[in-house]
Design a protein around this motif. Structure first.
Motif, PDB file in Angstrom:
ATOM      1  N   LYS A 331       0.822  -1.213   0.000  1.00 13.48           N
ATOM      2  CA  LYS A 331       0.000   0.000   0.000  1.00 13.48           C
ATOM      3  C   LYS A 331       0.856   1.263   0.000  1.00 13.48           C
ATOM      4  O   LYS A 331       0.465   2.284  -0.578  1.00 13.48           O
ATOM      5  N   SER A 334       2.051   1.566  -3.648  1.00 15.49           N
ATOM      6  CA  SER A 334       0.911   1.918  -4.503  1.00 15.49           C
ATOM      7  C   SER A 334       0.500   3.370  -4.293  1.00 15.49           C
ATOM      8  O   SER A 334       0.216   4.098  -5.257  1.00 15.49           O
ATOM      9  N   PRO A 350      -5.629   3.739  -5.923  1.00 12.18           N
ATOM     10  CA  PRO A 350      -5.225   2.448  -5.351  1.00 12.18           C
ATOM     11  C   PRO A 350      -6.329   1.410  -5.604  1.00 12.18           C
ATOM     12  O   PRO A 350      -7.514   1.753  -5.698  1.00 12.18           O
ATOM     13  N   ILE A 352      -7.407  -2.389  -3.964  1.00 14.03           N
ATOM     14  CA  ILE A 352      -7.143  -3.488  -3.033  1.00 14.03           C
ATOM     15  C   ILE A 352      -7.646  -4.780  -3.672  1.00 14.03           C
ATOM     16  O   ILE A 352      -8.729  -4.812  -4.257  1.00 14.03           O
ATOM     17  N   CYS A 374      -2.410  -4.622  -2.335  1.00 10.73           N
ATOM     18  CA  CYS A 374      -2.783  -3.342  -2.923  1.00 10.73           C
ATOM     19  C   CYS A 374      -1.934  -3.100  -4.167  1.00 10.73           C
ATOM     20  O   CYS A 374      -0.709  -3.281  -4.147  1.00 10.73           O
TER      21      CYS A 374
END
Length: 652
Positions: A331, A334, A350, A352, A374
């Motif tokens: 994450k 990203s 982003p 998920i 992510c």
């Protein structure tokens, strides 16, 4: 009067003190202080569960959670009883307990009852439990991997612990379906101070209330094992699952739909105020021929590293922090890539996601906790219409190119094959539903091999070959090559040949070559000493099996459910066999079997002392609906036929 103990020498007192624990252990062995089963477990230890599941290797007799909801936090007791039935069932006796900022197990007790009725207790309070634990750091959680000692067929494993779940995460998930049968699963809650518990069930009927203010219970009985195909990257099939969501007085459910879920998750991606370094970096990259590719390369060059404690498991670091550190988890990387792209005028988001072999994402159960990875979604541009670009229509957001910044910069593609078929959610206010990572067509997941073989007078088969791998097939080799040097990789390929073709000798593998378009090529040579079998004056030559396609993984089950098979792929092989000096008596018949989920073909030609054999398998569907089971069986039978190519010869 002075005590007789005080008149003893100090050295003797020390000896007595040292011997005291041993004496206590000896008395325990004689039967004193022996552990007893907890009262709640007695009825489950002796329950006739094997009668209900006669083919099971192990059975979860009870899985229960008794929880109290107070100001959003959930506290209570988790209990489990598991019976091991066969040797294979021993693997299911292990238990994983997660200890993290949002979830804690305490006062853990483990009882192990052997088939003869002997009972051992391992407790966290006296430290004995830690002899059965392998502690390992797992992202934001410290996992307790409990391996009960002495497990064998007939053993019963009983677990009890107190459990706490933080009010900061308002939803809990319970997987009722497991890889082994569950005789009884129970989730019970008592909510206080007018808090409400909202229960949703998918994959079966809801045995409890949709909403409970006060108390509520959900009991599932005689749940069969979740059937999963034993094959590489086989997806987790859907099963029976439940979520509980806590709602404050006069409040509303946090995750009523995917749009709300996307907004809740988007609020975690806070870039902060310090964006100077991010803007400066983006300005330099904006001069590149393709800023999107340039940003992707920059972020992929950064090391993947995650320290995910507490909210660090859900909330990314600011883009400036990740840029300054030069590393981050999925994450973090990203979010940095999204921020850089936004600075060059590309409104990325982003995304998920969950890989299909890690878990099944249920559309009926909105919430961010079904995902574990992510990546980035980039609005599709005209210049992205080229081979290798992975794009999908994201509900509410539109067509987006999917890009995984956690992969190595040398990786020849946008996303790893393991994510294909997985579901995801664009983290954006416009997002209204799930997307699915598209699968690469079989013709792009291709293995093409050409063999030149010569049958020698001594009965050995000398073989040289060239193999070309693309798509997901190339990724497997790339993944191995990313952690091995050249000699290790060649040795690994040679070992694969040895596994597929036992008895090989003189194996030699060239260094694999990677082209700019992500295609791997390598050469190899080897000999098969036992390629011939003699029957009187007739000799039978057995060609090796079709590479990486020796078995069609179709379970032998008849239940009305979807069956899963391989990823989409194509395998083509051509054998040119020099049979000079031999008379060819018979050749196998050609075949071509095509069904909705794929095609298998075999063609054989003879020309002036040479025989050319062409074999091909093309998997075109990832799912086999129940109505096409006979088609799948026919395709598997055809595949087994092309793996049994025999030439009848008479020769020197």
């Amino acid at each position: 009067m002075t005590s007789s103990w005080l008149r003893l020498p100090l050295s003797l007192l020390i000896v007595v003190a040292l011997l005291a624990p041993a004496e206590a252990a000896r008395r325990k062995k004689k039967g004193k202080d022996r552990p007893e089963l907890p009262g709640w477990a007695v009825e489950y230890v002796d329950a006739p569960v094997v009668e209900d599941f006669p083919k099971a290797d192990a059975i979860i007799v009870l899985e229960s959670w008794d929880l109290t909801v107070e100001r959003g936090a959930r506290k209570g007791t988790r209990r489990r009883v598991l019976r091991v039935v066969t040797e294979d069932g021993r693997d299911h006796a292990d238990v994983v307990l997660f200890q993290g900022s949002f979830r804690k197990h305490q006062d853990v007790k483990l009882w192990v009852q052997d088939p003869e009725g002997g009972l051992e207790l391992y407790s966290e309070s006296d430290g004995s439990l830690f002899t059965a634990i392998r502690r390992k750091l797992l992202d934001d959680d410290s996992g307790w991997y409990i391996e009960p000692p002495g497990v064998r067929p007939g053993t019963v494993v009983i677990l009890e612990s107190s459990v706490e779940m933080s009010a900061e995460l308002p939803q809990d998930q319970f997987s009722i379906h497991r890889e082994i049968p569950v005789w009884k699963a129970r989730v019970a809650v008592e909510s206080r101070d007018d808090w409400t518990v909202y229960g949703r069930v998918v994959g079966g009927d809801n045995p409890g209330p949709d909403e409970a203010t006060g108390s509520g219970a959900w009991v599932f009985e005689r749940v069969p094992a979740l059937k999963r195909v034993e094959a590489d990257n086989a997806p987790v099939p859907p099963g029976l699952k439940m979520t509980l969501e806590v709602i404050p007085p006069q409040g509303e459910i946090t995750f009523p739909d995917w749009s709300t879920t996307a907004n809740w998750t988007a609020a975690l991606f806070d870039a902060g105020d310090d964006m100077t370094a991010v803007r400066e970096t983006a300005a330099r990259l904006s001069d590149e021929e393709d800023p999107v590719d340039a940003v992707g390369e920059l972020v992929r060059r950064m090391r993947y590293f995650g320290v995910e404690i507490g909210w660090g498991g859900w909330r990314p670091r600011t883009p400036a922090t990740t840029l300054r550190r030069g590393f981050g988890d999925c994450k973090d990387k990203s979010f940095l890539m999204v921020s850089l792209l936004q600075q060059v005028g590309v409104e990325a988001v982003p995304v998920i996601v969950m890989a299909p072999d890690d878990g099944y994402v249920y559309e009926e159960l909105p919430g961010p906790f079904q995902f574990n990875h992510c990546i980035v979604g980039i609005p599709l541009r005209p210049e992205d219409d080229r081979e290798g670009i992975v794009w999908v229509d994201s509900p509410g957001v539109g067509p987006v190119r999917l890009f995984d910044p956690t992969l190595s910069e040398e990786f020849p593609g946008d996303v790893a094959p393991g994510l294909e078929g997985g579901r995801g959610l664009a983290v954006d206010a416009r997002s209204t539903g799930l997307l699915q990572v598209p699968r690469t067509p079989g013709e792009r997941n291709e293995s093409v091999t050409h063999y030149d073989a010569r049958l020698n007078g001594d009965g050995t088969l000398s073989i040289s070959m060239q193999r070309r791998l693309s798509g997901g097939r190339a990724y497997q080799l790339w993944e191995a090559g990313s952690v091995m040097d050249s000699s290790e990789l060649r040795r690994d390929i040679a070992n694969e040949f040895a596994e597929d073709l036992p008895g090989l000798s003189d194996v030699s593998v060239s260094e694999p070559r990677l082209s700019e378009d992500g295609v791997w090529t390598f050469d190899a040579s080897f000999a098969q000493p036992e390629a011939l079998a003699s029957y009187g004056d007739v000799t039978v030559l057995h060609l090796p099996i079709l590479a990486a396609a020796s078995n069609f993984p179709l379970p032998d089950i008849d239940e009305p459910e979807t069956l899963y098979q391989w990823s989409l792929r194509r395998t083509r092989e051509t054998w040119v066999v020099d049979l000079s000096g031999f008379d060819v008596l018979t050749l196998p018949e050609s075949l071509d079997v095509e069904r909705p989920m794929g095609r298998v073909s075999l063609s054989v030609e003879r020309d002036d002392g040479r025989v050319t054999v062409r074999r091909e398998i093309d998997i075109t569907s990832i799912e086999i609906p129940p109505g096409q089971r006979d088609d799948a069986l026919a395709l598997r039978a055809a595949l087994r036929s092309v793996n049994k190519v025999r030439l009848a010869l008479r020769g020197p």
